[in-house]
Each structure stands twice: as C-alpha cells, then as structure tokens.
Design a protein around this motif. Structure first.
Motif, short mmCIF file in Angstrom:
data_model
loop_
_atom_site.label_atom_id
_atom_site.label_comp_id
_atom_site.label_asym_id
_atom_site.label_seq_id
_atom_site.Cartn_x
_atom_site.Cartn_y
_atom_site.Cartn_z
N PRO A 1 0.96 -1.75 0.04
CA PRO A 1 -0.10 -0.03 0.43
C PRO A 1 0.60 1.16 -0.10
O PRO A 1 0.31 2.66 -0.30
CB PRO A 1 -0.38 0.14 1.10
N GLY A 2 2.23 1.23 0.24
CA GLY A 2 3.21 2.50 -0.15
C GLY A 2 3.11 2.85 -1.31
O GLY A 2 3.69 4.19 -1.83
N LEU A 3 2.90 2.82 -2.03
CA LEU A 3 3.33 2.83 -3.66
C LEU A 3 2.10 3.43 -4.03
O LEU A 3 2.49 4.38 -4.75
CB LEU A 3 2.16 1.74 -4.71
N TRP A 4 0.77 4.10 -3.36
CA TRP A 4 0.04 5.00 -3.33
C TRP A 4 -0.13 5.73 -2.68
O TRP A 4 -1.00 6.49 -2.02
CB TRP A 4 -1.13 4.54 -4.24
N THR A 5 0.74 6.13 -1.17
CA THR A 5 0.25 6.93 -0.51
C THR A 5 1.32 8.52 -0.47
O THR A 5 2.09 8.99 -1.78
CB THR A 5 2.01 6.54 0.54
N PRO A 6 0.55 9.86 -0.26
CA PRO A 6 1.23 10.73 -0.84
C PRO A 6 2.66 11.37 0.13
O PRO A 6 2.62 12.39 -0.41
CB PRO A 6 -0.66 12.09 -0.29
N ASP A 7 3.51 11.14 0.96
CA ASP A 7 4.52 10.74 1.80
C ASP A 7 5.38 10.63 0.75
O ASP A 7 5.89 9.12 0.42
CB ASP A 7 4.61 10.86 2.87
N SER A 8 6.10 11.38 0.42
CA SER A 8 7.44 11.45 -0.70
C SER A 8 8.39 9.95 -0.38
O SER A 8 8.34 9.02 -0.82
CB SER A 8 8.18 12.38 -1.38
N GLY A 9 8.70 10.28 1.35
CA GLY A 9 9.71 9.73 1.43
C GLY A 9 9.11 8.20 1.88
O GLY A 9 9.80 7.03 1.93
N ALA A 10 8.07 7.62 2.06
CA ALA A 10 7.46 6.91 2.69
C ALA A 10 7.63 6.09 0.80
O ALA A 10 7.51 5.05 1.33
CB ALA A 10 6.04 6.60 3.32
N LEU A 11 6.87 6.92 0.13
CA LEU A 11 7.11 5.89 -0.84
C LEU A 11 7.90 5.51 -1.55
O LEU A 11 8.37 4.26 -2.22
CB LEU A 11 6.45 7.09 -2.36
N VAL A 12 9.51 6.61 -1.29
CA VAL A 12 10.72 6.11 -2.30
C VAL A 12 11.04 4.48 -1.16
O VAL A 12 11.43 3.48 -1.43
CB VAL A 12 11.62 6.62 -1.59
N THR A 13 10.61 4.50 0.02
CA THR A 13 11.18 3.11 1.20
C THR A 13 10.09 2.19 1.07
O THR A 13 10.92 1.47 0.89
CB THR A 13 10.38 3.59 2.23
N ALA A 14 8.62 2.53 -0.03
CA ALA A 14 8.34 1.88 0.05
C ALA A 14 8.67 1.06 -1.23
O ALA A 14 8.91 -0.99 -1.58
CB ALA A 14 6.50 2.20 -0.50
N PHE A 15 9.00 1.68 -2.55
CA PHE A 15 10.18 1.03 -3.54
C PHE A 15 10.87 0.47 -3.51
O PHE A 15 11.19 -0.49 -3.68
CB PHE A 15 9.83 2.43 -4.26
#
Length: 312
Positions: free
Chosen positions: A98-112
C-alpha cells in the motif's frame, strides 16, 4: 531442501538491508518525538501527544525489524533457512504494497526500496534451494504432533477473530471509511509507513491461516511461518493490553460498551495465543525417522547354486 552458501549470504544481506531501513525510520521518529516511551505509546495506539511531533513508523515496523534480523541470523547459521527468507520477503511485500499509493514522498521511496528487497529475497530463497543429497545433510525436523495441532488451533481462532472484527467495523462505519480502511484515504489516520488497518487485517488473516494449515499438516516450514505469526500476535497483544492499561479500561469494565468489552477479551487472548504459539513451535521438533533396514536384514541367505561350483 537446503540453501546454497551464496544464497544464504545474499539472503542475510537483503534481510540486513530491510532491518537497516526500518531502524533508520525508527531513529528518525525518536528524534522527532524525543522519547522512546512516547514512541512506544504511539505504537500502542495513544496519539494524544502528536502536537510534539508525528511518527512515521508503527508497531509493524518494529516487528518487521525483529523479523528481518531473525531471518538474517537464520540464514547465516542454518542451511535450512529458505522458509524463513521466503516468509520474511512475502510478509514484507504484502505489508509494504500500500505504500505505493501514499502521498508521502519519503514513504513512497521507502516502499519502492523495500518491495524490491523483499522480491529479491523471495527469488533468492527460491533459486538458492537444492536437494539435500548427502547423508550428512539432515532435513529440518517437523514439529511434534501435539504442539503443532495446538498451535494450529490457536492460529485458526485468531484468524477468525481478526476477520470477525473487520466484518464488525465494515457494518458499523460508513462505506467511504470502510473502503479507506483497505486502500487508505483521508478518513483514516495512520503513520506514513503503516498499511491501512483493513489491509493489515487481511494480511494477518492470510499469515495466521497459512501458518495454521502448515502446522496442521506438520510441514517442515511450519516452524518459520508459525514463529512469524506468533511474533505478530504477541506484539499486537502487548500493544492492545498497554493501551487498555493506559486508559484503565479493565477498572471501568461495567461502564464499557459490549464492543469494548469484547475488545479487551480479544487483546488478552491475542497475547496469550501469541506467546503460546511461540513456545509450542520454538521447541525441539520430532526426531527424524530411523533409516529402514537393509533389504537383506532379517531374510534367509540365498540358496546355493546348483550344481555347486568347485570348492563350494
């Protein structure tokens, strides 16, 4: 099946990278909140002090940190760590998706990054396996029948409890909030790295159910799955009981609504079930079956040839 040494070293390195990412975020939250106690209470569900800072991590990050470290140690110490590596990669993949569609850029990079590491971990566990052909390479032991069945029953009941709670919330909350609980949305307040609560429930039901089935059939990988499920169970139970103690819910039992009372009972059951599963599946497995007798053992000697050769 065993795991080749290059695959074990690769799996340990991947698990260490996952643990390092979680540790960095946790340290970042400690710097923001200023107190390990405040961070622990936030993980337990107390968000009243967020005016001093906001946590990006949740209890899931702490559990994944411990699981990743344990899988790395298992990969370095045992030739039978394929199930531990695969289970760690799979649960990380499911919880970070679910981190792939988070609005937080740091969390998005971490998810990837974590999704890539988790996928590589699964591939490493699958590609690095080889059959144990040598006599000095014993297979991993199966859990004993009694503990395995008891752990399977507890995991089945826990999966049912989690599913029933999610069904209850879907009937009590508006449709928009129910959808947000599964895919994320503005109506759900959560940490940046945390999966939506409904999504987390689905993953936990899948983990508990899979671990229960493997325990019932006494599969060789049931210990890794069961210990993983037990870790999530125990951590969730500790957090819920800490929250219950924080708000003194047990002391006001008579004033609580029925749903809250059931929640308190569920929390204590979750903790006891998690500890019991860990104890049952962490013990010594069933002894390996002794090799069968040679075909000639216990059989009469062959009849002499006819006619007998000279000097018979």
């Amino acid at each position: 099946m065993t795991v080749t040494r290059p695959a074990r070293l690769t799996g340990a390195a991947l698990c260490a990278a996952l643990a390092l990412i979680a540790a960095v975020w946790i340290l970042k939250d400690l710097a923001a909140l200023g107190s390990p106690v405040d961070l622990a209470w936030y993980w337990a569900g107390d968000h009243h002090f967020l005016i001093r800072g906001r946590s990006a991590t949740s209890l899931i990050d702490a559990v994944l940190l411990v699981v990743s470290v344990a899988a790395a140690v298992a990969a370095l110490r045992s030739r039978h760590a394929a199930s531990a590596l695969a289970a760690t990669g799979t649960v990380t993949l499911a919880l970070r998706l679910p981190g792939l569609w988070t609005p937080d850029s740091g969390a998005l990079v971490t998810a990837f990054l974590e999704l890539a590491l988790a996928a590589a971990l699964i591939v490493t566990a699958a590609v690095g396996r080889r059959p144990a052909t040598a006599s000095y390479e014993p297979l991993p032991t199966r859990p004993r029948t009694g503990p395995a069945v008891a752990a399977g029953v507890l995991l089945c009941v826990t999966a049912l409890v989690v599913a029933l709670w999610e069904l209850y919330w879907s009937t009590e909350l508006p449709l928009e909030i129910t959808v947000d609980r599964f895919i994320g949305g503005r109506s759900v307040i959560k940490a940046a790295l945390a999966p939506p609560p409904g999504w987390l429930s689905l993953v936990l039901v899948a983990v508990y159910g899979t671990a229960a089935v493997s325990a019932f059939v006494r599969a060789r990988h049931s210990r890794s799955l069961g210990l993983l499920a037990g870790a999530f169970l125990t951590a969730g139970g500790i957090a819920e009981i800490a929250r219950i103690s924080r708000y003194e819910l047990v002391g006001h039992w008579a004033d609580l609504p029925t749903a809250e009372q059931v929640g308190v009972v569920s929390a204590f059951f979750e903790l006891l079930a998690g500890i019991t599963v860990l104890v049952l599946l962490a013990g010594r497995g069933a002894p390996a079956a002794a090799p069968g007798p040679y075909p000639s053992a216990g059989m009469p000697p062959p009849a002499p040839p006819h006619p007998p050769p000279p000097g018979w």
